[in-house]
Motif scaffolding. Structure first.
Motif, PDB file in Angstrom:
ATOM      1  N   PRO A  48      85.418 -15.755  55.986  1.00 21.57           N
ATOM      2  CA  PRO A  48      86.451 -16.625  56.562  1.00 21.57           C
ATOM      3  C   PRO A  48      86.191 -16.947  58.036  1.00 21.57           C
ATOM      4  N   PRO A  49      86.370 -18.194  58.444  1.00 24.85           N
ATOM      5  CA  PRO A  49      86.209 -18.564  59.856  1.00 24.85           C
ATOM      6  C   PRO A  49      87.165 -17.777  60.753  1.00 24.85           C
ATOM      7  N   GLY A  50      86.726 -17.505  61.970  1.00 21.83           N
ATOM      8  CA  GLY A  50      87.569 -16.801  62.925  1.00 21.83           C
ATOM      9  C   GLY A  50      87.626 -15.301  62.717  1.00 21.83           C
ATOM     10  N   THR A  51      86.772 -14.767  61.820  1.00 22.73           N
ATOM     11  CA  THR A  51      86.723 -13.319  61.576  1.00 22.73           C
ATOM     12  C   THR A  51      85.304 -12.818  61.810  1.00 22.73           C
ATOM     13  N   LEU A  52      85.139 -11.504  61.746  1.00 22.93           N
ATOM     14  CA  LEU A  52      83.801 -10.926  61.882  1.00 22.93           C
ATOM     15  C   LEU A  52      82.853 -11.448  60.805  1.00 22.93           C
ATOM     16  N   TYR A  53      83.413 -11.872  59.690  1.00 18.58           N
ATOM     17  CA  TYR A  53      82.607 -12.281  58.535  1.00 18.58           C
ATOM     18  C   TYR A  53      82.273 -13.763  58.539  1.00 18.58           C
ATOM     19  N   GLU A  54      82.666 -14.498  59.563  1.00 19.70           N
ATOM     20  CA  GLU A  54      82.408 -15.933  59.636  1.00 19.70           C
ATOM     21  C   GLU A  54      80.924 -16.253  59.432  1.00 19.70           C
ATOM     22  N   GLY A  55      80.662 -17.207  58.564  1.00 17.96           N
ATOM     23  CA  GLY A  55      79.292 -17.626  58.300  1.00 17.96           C
ATOM     24  C   GLY A  55      78.556 -16.771  57.288  1.00 17.96           C
ATOM     25  N   GLY A  56      79.220 -15.713  56.791  1.00 21.66           N
ATOM     26  CA  GLY A  56      78.581 -14.820  55.840  1.00 21.66           C
ATOM     27  C   GLY A  56      78.571 -15.371  54.422  1.00 21.66           C
ATOM     28  N   TYR A  57      77.594 -14.919  53.652  1.00 19.87           N
ATOM     29  CA  TYR A  57      77.415 -15.361  52.267  1.00 19.87           C
ATOM     30  C   TYR A  57      77.193 -14.100  51.433  1.00 19.87           C
ATOM     31  N   PHE A  58      78.271 -13.627  50.794  1.00 13.63           N
ATOM     32  CA  PHE A  58      78.257 -12.317  50.166  1.00 13.63           C
ATOM     33  C   PHE A  58      78.270 -12.444  48.644  1.00 13.63           C
ATOM     34  N   LYS A  59      77.184 -12.009  48.029  1.00  9.35           N
ATOM     35  CA  LYS A  59      77.022 -12.166  46.582  1.00  9.35           C
ATOM     36  C   LYS A  59      77.549 -10.933  45.836  1.00  9.35           C
ATOM     37  N   ALA A  60      78.134 -11.190  44.681  1.00  7.14           N
ATOM     38  CA  ALA A  60      78.712 -10.102  43.886  1.00  7.14           C
ATOM     39  C   ALA A  60      78.614 -10.442  42.408  1.00  7.14           C
ATOM     40  N   ILE A  61      78.809  -9.425  41.594  1.00 10.54           N
ATOM     41  CA  ILE A  61      78.886  -9.582  40.137  1.00 10.54           C
ATOM     42  C   ILE A  61      80.284  -9.182  39.685  1.00 10.54           C
ATOM     43  N   MET A  62      80.896 -10.032  38.889  1.00 12.22           N
ATOM     44  CA  MET A  62      82.212  -9.747  38.330  1.00 12.22           C
ATOM     45  C   MET A  62      82.060  -9.588  36.820  1.00 12.22           C
ATOM     46  N   LYS A  63      82.458  -8.408  36.319  1.00 14.23           N
ATOM     47  CA  LYS A  63      82.355  -8.128  34.890  1.00 14.23           C
ATOM     48  C   LYS A  63      83.748  -7.981  34.285  1.00 14.23           C
ATOM     49  N   PHE A  64      83.909  -8.566  33.105  1.00 12.57           N
ATOM     50  CA  PHE A  64      85.217  -8.581  32.452  1.00 12.57           C
ATOM     51  C   PHE A  64      85.221  -7.684  31.217  1.00 12.57           C
ATOM     52  N   PRO A  65      86.349  -6.997  30.969  1.00 14.54           N
ATOM     53  CA  PRO A  65      86.455  -6.157  29.764  1.00 14.54           C
ATOM     54  C   PRO A  65      86.632  -7.020  28.522  1.00 14.54           C
ATOM     55  N   ASN A  66      86.383  -6.445  27.379  1.00 12.34           N
ATOM     56  CA  ASN A  66      86.478  -7.195  26.123  1.00 12.34           C
ATOM     57  C   ASN A  66      87.901  -7.586  25.759  1.00 12.34           C
ATOM     58  N   ASP A  67      88.894  -6.943  26.419  1.00  9.75           N
ATOM     59  CA  ASP A  67      90.281  -7.291  26.128  1.00  9.75           C
ATOM     60  C   ASP A  67      90.930  -8.051  27.285  1.00  9.75           C
ATOM     61  N   TYR A  68      90.111  -8.658  28.154  1.00 12.88           N
ATOM     62  CA  TYR A  68      90.649  -9.480  29.235  1.00 12.88           C
ATOM     63  C   TYR A  68      91.573 -10.555  28.649  1.00 12.88           C
ATOM     64  N   VAL A 168      76.218  -9.901  58.215  1.00 12.51           N
ATOM     65  CA  VAL A 168      76.451 -11.342  58.098  1.00 12.51           C
ATOM     66  C   VAL A 168      75.148 -12.105  58.323  1.00 12.51           C
ATOM     67  N   ALA A 169      74.415 -11.714  59.355  1.00  9.98           N
ATOM     68  CA  ALA A 169      73.141 -12.371  59.659  1.00  9.98           C
ATOM     69  C   ALA A 169      72.159 -12.235  58.497  1.00  9.98           C
ATOM     70  N   GLU A 170      72.112 -11.038  57.889  1.00 11.21           N
ATOM     71  CA  GLU A 170      71.224 -10.819  56.747  1.00 11.21           C
ATOM     72  C   GLU A 170      71.642 -11.665  55.550  1.00 11.21           C
ATOM     73  N   SER A 171      72.956 -11.800  55.352  1.00 12.83           N
ATOM     74  CA  SER A 171      73.454 -12.546  54.196  1.00 12.83           C
ATOM     75  C   SER A 171      73.105 -14.028  54.291  1.00 12.83           C
ATOM     76  N   LYS A 172      72.948 -14.529  55.506  1.00 12.75           N
ATOM     77  CA  LYS A 172      72.621 -15.944  55.688  1.00 12.75           C
ATOM     78  C   LYS A 172      71.247 -16.278  55.109  1.00 12.75           C
ATOM     79  N   LYS A 173      70.381 -15.276  55.046  1.00 10.98           N
ATOM     80  CA  LYS A 173      69.053 -15.496  54.461  1.00 10.98           C
ATOM     81  C   LYS A 173      69.183 -15.839  52.976  1.00 10.98           C
ATOM     82  N   ASP A 174      70.133 -15.182  52.293  1.00 12.54           N
ATOM     83  CA  ASP A 174      70.359 -15.480  50.876  1.00 12.54           C
ATOM     84  C   ASP A 174      70.917 -16.888  50.708  1.00 12.54           C
ATOM     85  N   ALA A 175      71.771 -17.309  51.650  1.00 14.25           N
ATOM     86  CA  ALA A 175      72.344 -18.659  51.588  1.00 14.25           C
ATOM     87  C   ALA A 175      71.231 -19.703  51.696  1.00 14.25           C
TER      88      ALA A 175
END
Length: 238
Positions: A48-68, A168-175
């Motif tokens: 989010p802009p205006g925070t320590l995380y501004e400009g960051g690109y953070f990748k994640a995996i979201m897994k769903f249960p079979n009864d979602y 954050v700087a490292e994550s920009k490489k992934d972006a």
């Protein structure tokens, strides 16, 4: 024996994926890790802009249960994250991702936990909010929690901020690698949802889509889930 996926879970996830691709949401992007597996999504969260995380690109995996959606998904960051509510293996610890059971010893109210009216959008917006406003009362990473508290209490304690800035700087490489332009202003960060179209008797899919995804608690996010606070330097009260 492992539980087989239910048709209602597949249907619910297909509807959510379709809706979120048709109506892009502020703060993150989603895709399937494998087109043949609706139960595992790739997520990229923008800082989010205006925070320590501004400009960051953070990748994640979201897994769903079979009864979602009767039980919550799990979220694990692939990007290295130093945060009070994220375990060292990247797993996110947040109330909305905890099963809907009454557990007085957890210190959480049942209303704070997952319920079937929640969805991918509410989960990811909760995680985005958590980035800048950690819960230090029941941390997943105790060391990060202690360091964060010291940082909040004293501007002289810059170790926490330094670590986040480096990540954050490292994550920009992934972006760059993924060809993604990360939004850095509020106007870029906020994506206005497309107007909903009235359902017709000949298109019940559209009607079910809107009806299923409607969440009365989401009103505050209609335009943009994140509003920059110019007076918040990160050292104010939560």
């Amino acid at each position: 024996m492992a539980q087989s996926p239910t048709s209602s879970a597949v249907r619910a996830l297909q509807l959510e994926l379709k809706k979120m691709k048709n109506e892009p949401v502020e703060g993150f992007r989603i895709s399937l890790a494998d087109d043949d597996n609706i139960f595992e999504w790739e997520v990229a969260i923008f800082g989010p802009p205006g925070t320590l995380y501004e400009g960051g690109y953070f990748k994640a995996i979201m897994k769903f249960p079979n009864d979602y959606p009767y039980n919550p998904p799990s979220v694990r960051f692939l990007t290295k994250m130093w945060h009070p509510n994220i375990y060292e293996n990247g797993e996110v610890c947040i109330s909305i991702l905890h099963p809907p059971i009454d557990d007085p010893q957890s210190g959480e109210l049942p209303s704070e936990r997952w319920n079937p009216t929640q969805n991918v959008r509410t989960v990811l917006l909760s995680i985005i909010s958590l980035l800048n406003e950690p819960n230090t009362f029941s941390p997943a990473n105790v060391d990060a929690s202690v360091m964060y508290r010291r940082w909040r209490e004293s501007k002289d304690q810059e170790e926490y901020e330094t670590i986040i800035r480096k990540q954050v700087a490292e994550s920009k490489k992934d972006a760059v690698k993924d060809g993604v332009t990360v939004p850095t202003t509020v106007n870029e960060y906020c994506i206005m949802a497309k107007p909903r179209q009235m359902a017709t008797s000949g298109n019940m899919d559209d009607f079910y889509d809107d009806d299923y995804m409607e969440d009365d608690d989401d009103d505050d996010y209609d335009n943009c889930a994140y509003e920059e606070d110019e007076d918040d330097s990160g050292h104010g009260d939560s």
